[in-house]
Design a protein around this motif. Sequence first.
Motif, mmCIF file in Angstrom:
data_model
loop_
_atom_site.group_PDB
_atom_site.id
_atom_site.type_symbol
_atom_site.label_atom_id
_atom_site.label_comp_id
_atom_site.label_asym_id
_atom_site.label_seq_id
_atom_site.Cartn_x
_atom_site.Cartn_y
_atom_site.Cartn_z
ATOM 1 N N VAL A 57 0.857 -1.185 0.000
ATOM 2 C CA VAL A 57 0.000 0.000 0.000
ATOM 3 C C VAL A 57 0.892 1.234 0.000
ATOM 4 N N ALA A 58 0.408 2.312 -0.639
ATOM 5 C CA ALA A 58 1.192 3.546 -0.709
ATOM 6 C C ALA A 58 1.354 4.159 0.684
ATOM 7 N N THR A 59 0.272 4.243 1.420
ATOM 8 C CA THR A 59 0.319 4.749 2.795
ATOM 9 C C THR A 59 -0.580 3.867 3.649
ATOM 10 N N THR A 60 -0.312 3.832 4.942
ATOM 11 C CA THR A 60 -1.142 3.003 5.812
ATOM 12 C C THR A 60 -2.531 3.586 5.983
ATOM 13 N N THR A 61 -2.716 4.864 5.665
ATOM 14 C CA THR A 61 -4.059 5.437 5.739
ATOM 15 C C THR A 61 -4.938 4.919 4.605
ATOM 16 N N ALA A 62 -4.325 4.296 3.592
ATOM 17 C CA ALA A 62 -5.102 3.723 2.487
ATOM 18 C C ALA A 62 -5.863 2.474 2.935
ATOM 19 N N VAL A 63 -5.426 1.865 4.031
ATOM 20 C CA VAL A 63 -6.110 0.688 4.567
ATOM 21 C C VAL A 63 -7.184 1.194 5.525
ATOM 22 N N THR A 64 -8.417 1.227 5.063
ATOM 23 C CA THR A 64 -9.484 1.842 5.849
ATOM 24 C C THR A 64 -10.230 0.855 6.734
ATOM 25 N N ASN A 65 -10.202 -0.408 6.394
ATOM 26 C CA ASN A 65 -10.971 -1.390 7.147
ATOM 27 C C ASN A 65 -10.035 -2.468 7.696
ATOM 28 N N GLN A 66 -9.177 -2.069 8.656
ATOM 29 C CA GLN A 66 -8.203 -3.013 9.186
ATOM 30 C C GLN A 66 -8.887 -4.097 10.006
ATOM 31 N N LYS A 67 -8.417 -5.303 9.826
ATOM 32 C CA LYS A 67 -8.888 -6.453 10.597
ATOM 33 C C LYS A 67 -7.721 -6.973 11.412
ATOM 34 N N PHE A 73 2.506 -4.284 3.415
ATOM 35 C CA PHE A 73 3.781 -3.594 3.337
ATOM 36 C C PHE A 73 3.518 -2.150 2.968
ATOM 37 N N SER A 74 3.972 -1.231 3.812
ATOM 38 C CA SER A 74 3.800 0.200 3.572
ATOM 39 C C SER A 74 4.973 0.709 2.747
ATOM 40 N N ILE A 75 4.690 1.193 1.543
ATOM 41 C CA ILE A 75 5.739 1.731 0.680
ATOM 42 C C ILE A 75 6.287 3.032 1.265
ATOM 43 N N ALA A 76 5.417 3.879 1.817
ATOM 44 C CA ALA A 76 5.847 5.162 2.366
ATOM 45 C C ALA A 76 6.771 4.985 3.567
ATOM 46 N N ASP A 77 6.437 4.036 4.457
ATOM 47 C CA ASP A 77 7.248 3.822 5.659
ATOM 48 C C ASP A 77 8.338 2.778 5.448
ATOM 49 N N ASP A 78 8.312 2.069 4.319
ATOM 50 C CA ASP A 78 9.266 1.025 3.989
ATOM 51 C C ASP A 78 9.345 -0.018 5.094
ATOM 52 N N CYS A 79 8.156 -0.469 5.530
ATOM 53 C CA CYS A 79 8.117 -1.493 6.575
ATOM 54 C C CYS A 79 6.826 -2.316 6.477
ATOM 55 N N VAL A 80 6.825 -3.407 7.177
ATOM 56 C CA VAL A 80 5.644 -4.277 7.245
ATOM 57 C C VAL A 80 4.763 -3.794 8.379
ATOM 58 N N MET A 81 3.484 -3.647 8.092
ATOM 59 C CA MET A 81 2.511 -3.210 9.107
ATOM 60 C C MET A 81 1.626 -4.385 9.463
ATOM 61 N N TYR A 82 1.458 -4.587 10.762
ATOM 62 C CA TYR A 82 0.635 -5.682 11.278
ATOM 63 C C TYR A 82 -0.474 -5.086 12.121
#
Length: 83
Positions: A57-67, A73-82
């Motif tokens: 994803v380009a930014t983690t704010t693009a993920v609107t419905n997190q489960k 993988f966040s491209i902007a932060d260059d890390c894996v988001m869990y």
Amino acid sequence: MKRIQLLWSLLLSILLLSAPMYGQVRISDDNSTGIADPSAILHLETELGKGLLLPRVATTTAVTNQKAGMVVFSIADDCVMYY
């Protein structure tokens, strides 16, 4: 007689459909017929040096419905988001 057959068919259908089903998937790059690890739902195996590509994803704010348990993988932060 037909009523008894119908009741038995209905009972058998309910029992079969309500039974829990378990399964594992093994994905491998070789032609072996190995069995997936019984403690895993998904078993990835490679001998060619390949890896797993997570959804990007380009930014983690693009993920609107997190489960719970979602991994991206966040491209902007260059890390894996869990989540």
